[in-house]
Design a protein around this motif. Structure first.
Motif, PDB file in Angstrom:
ATOM      1  N   LEU A 238       0.882  -1.057  -0.108  1.00 31.68           N
ATOM      2  CA  LEU A 238       0.049  -0.072   0.156  1.00 31.68           C
ATOM      3  C   LEU A 238       0.837   1.145   0.208  1.00 31.68           C
ATOM      4  N   PHE A 239       2.009   0.730   0.701  1.00 32.09           N
ATOM      5  CA  PHE A 239       2.662   2.060   0.970  1.00 32.09           C
ATOM      6  C   PHE A 239       4.295   2.060  -0.232  1.00 32.09           C
ATOM      7  N   ALA A 240       4.349   1.266  -0.711  1.00 30.44           N
ATOM      8  CA  ALA A 240       5.982   1.080  -1.393  1.00 30.44           C
ATOM      9  C   ALA A 240       6.364   2.392  -1.897  1.00 30.44           C
ATOM     10  N   GLY A 241       7.789   1.793  -1.664  1.00 30.74           N
ATOM     11  CA  GLY A 241       8.569   3.447  -1.469  1.00 30.74           C
ATOM     12  C   GLY A 241       8.501   4.492   0.182  1.00 30.74           C
ATOM     13  N   THR A 242       7.780   3.702   0.513  1.00 29.02           N
ATOM     14  CA  THR A 242       7.229   4.828   1.972  1.00 29.02           C
ATOM     15  C   THR A 242       8.168   4.270   3.710  1.00 29.02           C
TER      16      THR A 242
ATOM     17  N   ASP B 232       8.047   8.970  14.325  1.00 26.89           N
ATOM     18  CA  ASP B 232       7.471  10.363  14.462  1.00 26.89           C
ATOM     19  C   ASP B 232       7.135  11.423  15.620  1.00 26.89           C
ATOM     20  N   SER B 233       7.526  12.203  14.808  1.00 27.24           N
ATOM     21  CA  SER B 233       7.385  13.624  16.137  1.00 27.24           C
ATOM     22  C   SER B 233       6.190  13.624  15.554  1.00 27.24           C
TER      23      SER B 233
ATOM     24  N   GLY C  67       0.357  13.130   2.873  1.00 33.67           N
ATOM     25  CA  GLY C  67       1.370  13.231   3.894  1.00 33.67           C
ATOM     26  C   GLY C  67       2.699  13.348   3.629  1.00 33.67           C
ATOM     27  N   THR C  68       4.329  12.854   4.409  1.00 33.25           N
ATOM     28  CA  THR C  68       5.335  12.784   4.138  1.00 33.25           C
ATOM     29  C   THR C  68       5.325  11.403   4.147  1.00 33.25           C
ATOM     30  N   SER C  69       6.308  11.164   3.299  1.00 34.32           N
ATOM     31  CA  SER C  69       6.478   9.181   3.382  1.00 34.32           C
ATOM     32  C   SER C  69       7.719   9.635   4.462  1.00 34.32           C
ATOM     33  N   GLN C  70       7.364   8.028   4.833  1.00 30.56           N
ATOM     34  CA  GLN C  70       8.572   7.539   5.942  1.00 30.56           C
ATOM     35  C   GLN C  70       8.084   8.240   7.493  1.00 30.56           C
TER      36      GLN C  70
ATOM     37  N   LEU D 114       1.766   8.656   8.063  1.00 26.66           N
ATOM     38  CA  LEU D 114       0.807   7.126   7.503  1.00 26.66           C
ATOM     39  C   LEU D 114      -0.503   6.498   8.320  1.00 26.66           C
ATOM     40  N   ILE D 115      -0.688   6.324   9.220  1.00 29.18           N
ATOM     41  CA  ILE D 115      -1.887   6.748  10.483  1.00 29.18           C
ATOM     42  C   ILE D 115      -2.073   7.734   9.691  1.00 29.18           C
ATOM     43  N   SER D 116      -2.716   8.632   9.401  1.00 28.28           N
ATOM     44  CA  SER D 116      -3.738   9.750   9.372  1.00 28.28           C
ATOM     45  C   SER D 116      -3.986   9.336   7.280  1.00 28.28           C
ATOM     46  N   ALA D 117      -2.998   8.459   6.419  1.00 28.69           N
ATOM     47  CA  ALA D 117      -3.447   7.950   5.278  1.00 28.69           C
ATOM     48  C   ALA D 117      -4.419   6.866   6.232  1.00 28.69           C
ATOM     49  N   TRP D 118      -4.161   6.203   6.654  1.00 30.20           N
ATOM     50  CA  TRP D 118      -5.250   4.514   7.082  1.00 30.20           C
ATOM     51  C   TRP D 118      -6.378   6.019   7.388  1.00 30.20           C
ATOM     52  N   ARG D 119      -6.377   6.731   7.917  1.00 33.00           N
ATOM     53  CA  ARG D 119      -7.255   7.249   9.463  1.00 33.00           C
ATOM     54  C   ARG D 119      -8.458   7.549   7.776  1.00 33.00           C
TER      55      ARG D 119
END
Length: 527
Positions: free
Chosen positions: A5-9, A14-15, A490-493, A498-503
């Protein structure tokens, strides 16, 4: 079929965004208080806690669902929290816990993994609170329980399993500003034996140290009589003491290394699996581990008194030094669809009505609305910059690594078109015009350029949110706002993104992109 789902990321710890990098000065603090109930609610030397409303006015609108019947967690404990946690445990139940790790989002991911392990092992998870970290939010923020952010009764209804905060079990200074007295001995300190994953797989052969550990709950330490030397924490220079505790070496939980067979096959590092840890927590797995020859290594930061035997890992309250790197079948499952932990836990972990209403209040301010007016649909962007500058191959020219605003504009156009495709040309979501930018960028010119494009920004409310609700809340409000967006960039890595994308994907059926920028990849990626 599992897909990338997030290939390359790949992910890094995270802060939170924006305000959460600020620090206060280090003043000396009073550490002579001896009981939890007598502790001050503020630490004048480090942080002046504001007098603030805990929740916004009840008339605010939000996207929270109607009140549901509360799933009753009371059978998981005997009653109100007690000074000693064992006095509040049900004798016929077993529990599992772990400590904090990394920034806010990483800690939330640890909570999800802990709950997932609780489901797998049929144990009641006890969630460790968010502890004020000097690195992430500076000295002084409140220790927040998971239930002050997330709707745990709604989660329990969905997964049909009890979930506890530590404040449900043991008395402590929850939801109060950090105080140095949290780091010293107390009469209610309790010895606790835990499992260490890191001790087994890390070259240091030591458990994971952290800034805010079990000592905050007065776990793992036995008070002994000793002469007042320079090692005595009551006599130590406060500045040195703060440094020592910030390295995590004041936690006195006694650890036993996990057996090597819990490791995820074919992986390197600290990766384990839910099934292997669940087996370790079973009677059979525990017996196998504790009868190995030679015995598993043990570790304690401070020696125990001669009359006290080194404790085996607790069987009723199983605990681990870290549960961030736990997977079902493969590493970085957060980047795959389906993601086992997201499906089992994460998608059910909604924000509390109160937290959601705080975000609604500031969205209404942002759009110039009255409290009874509905917030329009919008696209959210999370552009993480500040600490990512260190990843840039040209650190003197970080702009060469960041995604440009021109590129973000193109991504907004792409997602606007995707909203039309998903929802249809006649849907209000096909006509989204508003964009909210959230970032930890500090350059005024960059923000002026954002304003020139016509995008809105939450940063102007950060100080107000921190003053009225606490220093962790600007980041919490940002993540709630992101979860409310119709589409997300969002920003990869960044696990925050990432969690915002899932939500957004799961809760809103919204399109998303994680923008890679031009940073080197830190970890192996899927795909």
């Amino acid at each position: 079929m599992t897909q990338s789902l997030f290939a390359g990321t790949p992910l890094i710890h995270d802060s939170a965004t924006s305000l959460c990098r600020r620090k206060n000065g280090h003043g000396a603090s009073q550490a002579s208080v001896t009981t939890v109930d007598e502790l001050p609610s503020r630490d004048q030397a480090h942080y002046e806690a504001p007098q603030r409303p805990r929740y916004p006015p009840a008339r605010l609108t939000s996207n929270s669902p109607p009140e549901k019947p509360k799933w009753d967690k009371s059978p998981a404990v005997k009653g109100r929290p007690t000074s000693r946690f064992r006095d509040n445990l049900q004798p016929d139940k077993k529990y599992v816990t772990t400590w904090n790790y990394g920034g806010m989002t990483n800690e939330v991911m640890v909570w999800m993994n802990l709950i997932h392990l609780g489901l797998k092992s049929d144990r009641v998870p006890i969630i460790f609170p968010l502890v004020g970290s000097e690195y992430h939010v500076g000295v002084g923020p409140e220790t927040l329980s998971a239930g002050s952010i997330f709707d745990l009764p709604r989660l329990m209804e969905a997964i049909e399993h009890p979930v506890l905060d530590w404040q449900d079990v043991k008395k402590g200074r929850f939801n109060r500003p950090w105080h140095e007295v949290d780091r010293v001995s107390h009469p209610d300190d309790e010895l606790l034996g835990c499992w260490s994953i890191v001790q087994t797989f890390d070259e240091s052969k030591r458990p994971l140290s952290r800034e805010g550990g079990p000592h905050v709950l007065h776990l793992g330490e036995i008070r002994t009589t000793f002469s007042p030397t320079r090692e005595d924490p009551r006599r130590e220079d406060p500045r040195k003491k703060l440094m020592r505790y910030s390295l995590g070496i004041a936690t006195d939980v006694q650890y036993t290394a996990v057996p090597p067979n819990v490791k995820l096959k074919g992986s390197e590092g600290w990766h384990t699996t839910f099934d292997s840890l669940s087996h370790l927590l079973s009677n059979e797995g525990r017996s196998e581990a504790l009868t190995l020859d030679p015995p598993l290594p043990t570790y304690g930061e401070r020696g125990l008194p001669p009359t006290v035997a080194f404790p085996n890992p607790d069987n009723q309250v199983a605990c681990f030094d870290n549960l961030y790197w736990v997977w079902q079948k493969q590493v970085w499952e957060w980047e795959t669809d389906p993601c086992p932990t997201w499906e089992a836990v994460g998608k059910h972990l909604h924000f509390t009505k109160e937290a959601d209403e705080i975000a609604t209040l500031y969205l209404q301010k942002l759009f110039g609305l009255e409290v009874d007016e509905e917030v329009p649909s919008f696209i959210a962007i999370h552009a993480r910059h500040t600490d990512f500058k260190n990843l840039c191959r040209t650190p003197n020219d970080p702009d060469s690594c960041y995604t440009s605003l021109t590129e973000y504009t193109e991504h907004v156009q792409d997602l606007t078109a995707e909203l039309v495709r998903i929802h249809g040309a006649d849907s209000p979501l096909a006509k989204v015009k508003e964009v909210i930018m959230m970032s930890d960028e500090t350059d005024p010119k960059w923000w002026a350029d954002v304003e020139m494009i016509g995008w809105k920004q939450m940063r102007s409310y950060e100080d107000e949110i921190a003053r009225d609700y606490g220093r962790r809340w600007p980041a919490i409000v940002d993540t709630i706002v992101q979860s409310r967006s119709s589409a997300f960039i969002g920003t990869s890595q960044s696990t925050f993104s990432l969690i915002s994308a899932w939500r957004v994907k799961t809760w809103n059926n919204g399109p998303w992109k994680l923008v890679s920028g031009r940073f080197p990849l830190l970890f192996k990626t899927l795909g």
